[in-house]
Design an enzyme around this catalytic site. Structure first.
Site, mmCIF file in Angstrom:
data_model
loop_
_atom_site.group_PDB
_atom_site.id
_atom_site.type_symbol
_atom_site.label_atom_id
_atom_site.label_comp_id
_atom_site.label_asym_id
_atom_site.label_seq_id
_atom_site.Cartn_x
_atom_site.Cartn_y
_atom_site.Cartn_z
ATOM 1 N N THR A 167 0.913 -1.238 -0.504
ATOM 2 C CA THR A 167 0.378 -0.017 -0.554
ATOM 3 C C THR A 167 0.943 1.365 -0.396
ATOM 4 O OG1 THR A 167 -2.062 0.861 0.871
ATOM 5 C CG2 THR A 167 -0.413 -0.077 2.702
ATOM 6 N N ASP B 185 -8.297 -5.245 -0.978
ATOM 7 C CA ASP B 185 -8.400 -4.556 -1.906
ATOM 8 C C ASP B 185 -10.369 -4.379 -1.725
ATOM 9 O OD1 ASP B 185 -8.685 -2.884 -4.976
ATOM 10 O OD2 ASP B 185 -9.417 -4.349 -5.534
HETATM 11 P P1 IMP Z 1 -9.519 0.883 -1.560
HETATM 12 O O1 IMP Z 1 -9.030 -1.053 -2.306
HETATM 13 O O2 IMP Z 1 -9.451 0.314 -0.602
HETATM 14 O O3 IMP Z 1 -8.195 1.736 -2.293
HETATM 15 O O4 IMP Z 1 -10.748 1.068 -2.045
HETATM 16 C C1 IMP Z 1 -11.227 1.709 -3.220
HETATM 17 C C2 IMP Z 1 -12.596 2.316 -3.629
HETATM 18 O O5 IMP Z 1 -13.663 1.741 -2.665
HETATM 19 C C3 IMP Z 1 -11.969 3.486 -3.437
HETATM 20 O O6 IMP Z 1 -11.307 4.685 -2.996
HETATM 21 C C4 IMP Z 1 -13.120 4.285 -2.078
HETATM 22 O O7 IMP Z 1 -13.841 4.885 -3.056
HETATM 23 C C5 IMP Z 1 -13.899 2.997 -1.958
HETATM 24 N N1 IMP Z 1 -13.816 2.257 -0.371
HETATM 25 C C6 IMP Z 1 -12.838 1.671 0.336
HETATM 26 N N2 IMP Z 1 -12.880 1.396 1.560
HETATM 27 C C7 IMP Z 1 -14.000 2.749 1.633
HETATM 28 C C8 IMP Z 1 -14.534 3.157 2.764
HETATM 29 O O8 IMP Z 1 -14.326 2.618 4.012
HETATM 30 N N3 IMP Z 1 -15.537 3.926 2.929
HETATM 31 C C9 IMP Z 1 -15.837 4.268 1.916
HETATM 32 N N4 IMP Z 1 -15.595 4.272 0.921
HETATM 33 C C10 IMP Z 1 -14.591 3.240 0.237
#
Ligand code: IMP
Length: 193
Positions: free
Chosen positions: A8, A69
């Site tokens: 990350t 993810d």
């Molecule tokens: P990532 O895989 O953690 O980068 O999440 C991908 C996308 O999901 C992020 O860009 C957010 O739009 C959404 N997302 C992930 N986790 C959360 C959360 O805890 N609250 C709200 N949106 C989230």
């Protein structure tokens, strides 16, 4: 002490996970290993993307590594935005635009059931892969409420709560959140090894 790489670039996530893992683990992020390029995420699933990221780092460093993810899965939208959550309204990854798009697609829709789902892929020292999952069920609100958190938090109300995720403190959210639960499952596994 066991050395682990978290694939990350998000320092906030790194600190959160170091707290869960405790002092028996030395945790490194991508910047610590001079990995600055964007790691490909071309799979059509959360599982595939998490594995792709973790495997990329394992192959480049030879170190045990994990990646996460996350997606917001809305039943009435056939599981969308799902794996496309970050870029749902375009490559700018604009949370406000993403929420507007979801709310427009959900206009007049009665079934508002949704969940956040996080998948963690772990590649161990021997190159073996392991998957862990965390979910939180809830529903999509009619309009954004609250200022805390990020992403889709203002339009998601977890089941059993009257507040949106964006109205809960970070501590309260972490206790029940998709990412918190996936991390707990992963940390429990590591603790048992
Ligand atoms: P990532 O895989 O953690 O980068 O999440 C991908 C996308 O999901 C992020 O860009 C957010 O739009 C959404 N997302 C992930 N986790 C959360 C959360 O805890 N609250 C709200 N949106 C989230």
């Amino acid at each position: 002490m066991k050395t682990l790489v978290f694939a990350t670039a998000n320092k906030h996530k790194l600190i959160e996970v170091q707290g869960l893992l405790g002092e028996g683990f030395a945790l490194y992020c991508l910047a610590d290993l001079q990995i600055t390029e964007e790691i490909p995420e071309t799979s059509g699933t959360l599982e595939g993307n998490a594995l792709q990221k973790a495997m990329y780092v394992y192959e480049h460093t030879g170190k045990a590594c994990f990646a996460d993810d996350t997606g917001l899965e809305i039943d009435a939208l056939n599981g969308n935005p799902g794996v496309y959550s970050a870029r749902y309204a375009g490559p700018e990854k604009d949370s406000q635009a993403n929420m507007r798009k979801v709310l427009a697609e959900m206009q007049g829709v009665e079934n508002r059931a949704a969940r956040f789902r996080t998948v963690i892929a772990y590649i161990d020292d021997d190159g073996q892969s392991h998957l862990f999952e965390g979910k939180v069920e809830g529903e999509i609100l009619l309009q954004p409420v609250g200022d805390e958190g990020f992403g889709y938090d203002p339009i998601f109300r977890p089941a059993g709560y009257t507040e949106s995720f964006a109205q809960l403190s970070l501590e309260a959210k972490n206790k029940i959140s998709h990412r918190g639960r996936a991390m707990q499952a992963f940390c429990q596994y590591l603790g048992e090894q």
